[in-house]
Enzyme design. Sequence first.
Site, short mmCIF file in Angstrom:
data_model
loop_
_atom_site.label_atom_id
_atom_site.label_comp_id
_atom_site.label_asym_id
_atom_site.label_seq_id
_atom_site.Cartn_x
_atom_site.Cartn_y
_atom_site.Cartn_z
N ASP A 126 -12.67 21.58 -12.19
CA ASP A 126 -11.76 21.49 -13.34
C ASP A 126 -10.38 22.03 -12.96
O ASP A 126 -10.01 22.12 -11.78
CB ASP A 126 -12.39 22.21 -14.55
CG ASP A 126 -11.96 21.62 -15.88
OD1 ASP A 126 -10.85 21.95 -16.33
OD2 ASP A 126 -12.71 20.81 -16.47
N ASP A 127 -9.62 22.43 -13.94
CA ASP A 127 -8.24 22.89 -13.82
C ASP A 127 -8.09 23.99 -12.75
O ASP A 127 -9.01 24.80 -12.56
CB ASP A 127 -7.84 23.45 -15.19
CG ASP A 127 -6.33 23.47 -15.39
OD1 ASP A 127 -5.60 23.30 -14.42
OD2 ASP A 127 -5.93 23.67 -16.54
N ASP B 104 -7.37 14.84 -18.75
CA ASP B 104 -7.16 15.74 -19.90
C ASP B 104 -5.78 15.50 -20.52
O ASP B 104 -4.90 14.87 -19.91
CB ASP B 104 -7.29 17.19 -19.40
CG ASP B 104 -7.80 18.15 -20.47
OD1 ASP B 104 -7.77 17.79 -21.66
OD2 ASP B 104 -8.21 19.28 -20.10
N ASN C 151 -3.48 18.02 -23.26
CA ASN C 151 -3.69 19.26 -24.01
C ASN C 151 -2.60 19.70 -24.99
O ASN C 151 -2.43 20.89 -25.22
CB ASN C 151 -3.94 20.40 -23.01
CG ASN C 151 -5.37 20.37 -22.51
OD1 ASN C 151 -6.31 20.38 -23.31
ND2 ASN C 151 -5.57 20.29 -21.21
N ASP D 115 -14.30 21.13 -27.07
CA ASP D 115 -14.39 22.31 -26.20
C ASP D 115 -15.40 23.31 -26.74
O ASP D 115 -15.73 24.29 -26.07
CB ASP D 115 -13.01 23.00 -26.11
CG ASP D 115 -12.15 22.37 -25.03
OD1 ASP D 115 -12.66 21.54 -24.26
OD2 ASP D 115 -10.96 22.72 -24.95
#
Length: 719
Positions: A349-350, A461, A463, A531
């Site tokens: 992920d990030d 994603d 955000n 989330d």
Amino acid sequence: MASTLAAPDPAAGAVKADQPLRLDGGNVTYALGVDEHGFLEPLYWGPKLPAGAPLIAKAPGELSGFDPAGSVTPQEYPGQGGGLVTEPGVKAVFADGNRDLVLTYRAHRATAGGFDVDLADISRPVTVTLHYRMDAATGILGRSATIRNGGRIPVRLDQVASAVFTLPVGGDYRLHMLTGRHAAEWTQATQPVTPALTVLESRRGSTGHGANPWFAIDRAATTEENGPVWFGALAWSGSWRISVGQDNLGHVKIAGGFNPYDFSWTLKPGETLDTPVFYAGYTDGGDGEAARLFHRFTRTVILPGGDAAKLRPVLYNSWEATEFNVDEPGQIALAERAAKIGIERFVVDDGWFGARDNDSAGLGDWVVNRRKFPSGLKPLIDRVHGLGMSFGLWVEPEMVNRDSDLYRRHPDWVLNFPGRPRTEGRNQLVLNLAREDVRDHLLTVLDTLLRENDIQFLKWDYNRNWTEPGWPEMKPADQQRVYVDYVRNLYWLLAELRRRHPGLEIESCSGGGGRVDLGIMALTDEVWPSDNTDPYDRLAIQDGYTRAYPVAAMMAWVTDSPNWANGRTTSLDYRFLSSMQGSLGVGANLTKWSDTDAATATKWIAAYKDIRATVQRGDLYRLLPPENGETAATFYVAPDKRQAVLFQMLHSSHWSDNPPQIRPRGLDPARSYKVRLLGGAPLPAAVPAQASGDYWMAHGLRAPLKGDYQGAAFVFDAV
Ligand code: DGJ
């Protein structure tokens, strides 16, 4: 998406009043005709009618001086003009100040699976082509419109819908909607349909968490399994609007398309504007069947690959375990543990790129961080592949941190109004993807990333929402095109990446479920609904999500307890049983798991693989919604009815050891089914090991549950 078109011979010219244009598919008929004013009039949308059934277009006359005929006639796609007092299909402003647009029927022609109908203004050179296409299997209709300026002077469009639907006069309609916010998406709400217009919308540039572009309208007597339901969703990932209200004659009108809020499109001479598709269906099988039909349609017609698409692999994602602290040894340690428990896809992920140590820097710089991955991603990817898993990577291409090389180089690339503040959300700004240079830059960067690394999956994603949606490089009259061009370029980018990298799979994520709609689903293989990974909250989230969208695309991770979102503590068994009701993933910190935890996970992941096709492709019966009591139950039946799975979850020990008997639905009544508990525990004494579908559906069964946050799943295998 072929369907039966029973329409007049296109060569024969205009539709006669007693010769409707008609589409049949599934158990549905949809028909329209032309009334004596020349308006295209909705005639019928409901259960399938016999061929040749009489359907006659008949305009009401003037009701009173206050309601002239043209203003109240239900129209398939009215122009804002002629005294129209309901939602228009299109509202135009001509250069000379004329704001009257009256659209009448001109011609129609058959197309694959449907027809096109041309409308034109009574005197000005503005035409509209309405596109109709019905799915033969489900009767789900796709409607969209193309507006054309055939004149020599630009025409401003202030409002453009994809379609307007009309339901018969009635007083007991109910509107169901899905609303929410970050980490609390998919909340179900219901209200009566009244003359007060209800507007579901996003003004935020993308689909949004606040409301989903889906609706269902049923009648007061409709239940989960019986009664009429009209339902639909917009295939659009930008600002959208669906309005529902009743006109003064009692017709229910549903209009959906681009959000007119802050919208304006100056249609140049010879230019056309295409709307997104508004998909809609009908069933008389209740809210449950409406959802099942829409699932089937989305899975087979919208999602890439349709019936041939791969089942969702069991995925591991590092986000909750490491947040931004990703590095090669840490990710390899997680990957080794993930492979041991049966994970099939490992996703970083990030945090892997640029100066991304937290959310204030690095977004936009899609180059591997060499401090965290000294030799690039290759050693990790090779290890992941060597462990038998596919490799996935997180990206958020549409965004930029101010503290990034990209923003330092191109501060003009973000949405902005010159001289005005650039409001940040999560310390980031939105790149103006409507610009071709931004679009091309993102294609180059992502294409290079995918060419240089052996990546099978991107988690895409998004955000934050839009603020200051300026596009200063455009003429003022064209700046609001950003709402449309941005989304078109997003779709183009996704399609182009898929074309260049066959086999690449993509997940749509927007801080959870902020971008779930039929538009993005046509270009992505799965979505991240929220989330919020608390397994109990998730039951309600999954219940809301599956009112509209299919389990085939609904990812559901097992994460650590207590949960980050609400601090609730639950057992690993409960967490798995909650997530196995969707497309299973794991997002826990596996390096902190005990051997017992790993053994529990291994058991459930193996068990899931045995029922995955039924869960992801089966018909879902939402037997007991979690929000209505102490227990929740879902039931999945394979399309050939050879396997079915019943999940029963108990979240309040009010029921102690006496949860209700659950009666499954949708089994083959004549077939005999063996029943076992998923995971291998012995069956409760009161549950026979084998009985007919009839027996199970009439008598029901009860899971052995005791205490809060417990669950169990029965598997039915046809003998
Ligand atoms: C929001 C997503 O929903 C999370 O799963 C995670 O990917 C973070 N963004 C990363 O910044």
